[in-house]
Write a protein that holds these residues in place. Structure first.
Motif: not given
Length: 117
Positions: A89-115
Motif C-alpha cells: 500500500l502506497k502510504r500514507p493514505v488520507f481519507l478526508i470526507g469523500d477525498q483520498i490522498f495517496i502517498g508521500n509526495s510534496k504535492k500530495n502532502v500540500a493537497a492534504v494541508k489544503e483539504a
C-alpha cells in the motif's frame, strides 16, 4: 466529516508527514501492520482513487524480490498483493470526507494541508 489515515507507525516518513500536518485526535489512525486492511476498506479506497494501481507501491522491497516489475499486473493482481502484504500500500493514505490522498509526495502532502484548511 470522516478523517482517517492509513499509515505505518514504524515508518519515519509517515511520522514526519503526520507531524508536519499537525493532525491529532480528529483523525482515526489505522496502523496497517498491526491492523490489516480489510477487503472492504481497500475497495472503498479504490472507489475513491479510481484504481488499485494508484494505491500500489512500486518501491516496496518485495516488488523487486517477487519479480513483479517483470509481470504485467492487472487490477485484481494489485488488489490481491495489497491485501496479502501491507507494504504494497502506497502510504500514507488520507481519507478526508469523500477525498483520498495517496502517498508521500510534496504535492500530495500540500493537497492534504489544503483539504484540512
Amino acid at each position: 466529516m470522516r478523517k482517517k489515515v492509513y499509515h505505518l507507525s514504524t515508518c519515519s516518513t509517515c511520522k514526519r508527514i503526520i507531524s508536519e500536518l499537525e493532525i491529532g485526535d480528529e483523525f482515526e489512525y489505522q496502523d496497517i501492520k498491526t491492523s490489516a486492511i480489510t477487503p472492504e476498506q481497500l475497495d472503498e479506497m479504490k472507489s475513491l482513487a479510481g484504481s488499485y494501481e494508484k494505491l500500489f507501491s512500486r518501491v516496496a522491497m518485495k516488488y523487486k524480490s517477487l519479480g513483479l516489475k517483470d509481470k504485467n499486473l492487472q487490477e485484481e493482481d494489485y488488489r490481491n498483493y495489497i491485501l496479502e502484504e501491507y507494504t504494497f500500500l502506497k502510504r500514507p493514505v488520507f481519507l478526508i470526507g469523500d477525498q483520498i490522498f495517496i502517498g508521500n509526495s510534496k504535492k500530495n502532502v500540500a493537497a492534504v494541508k489544503e483539504a484540512l484548511a
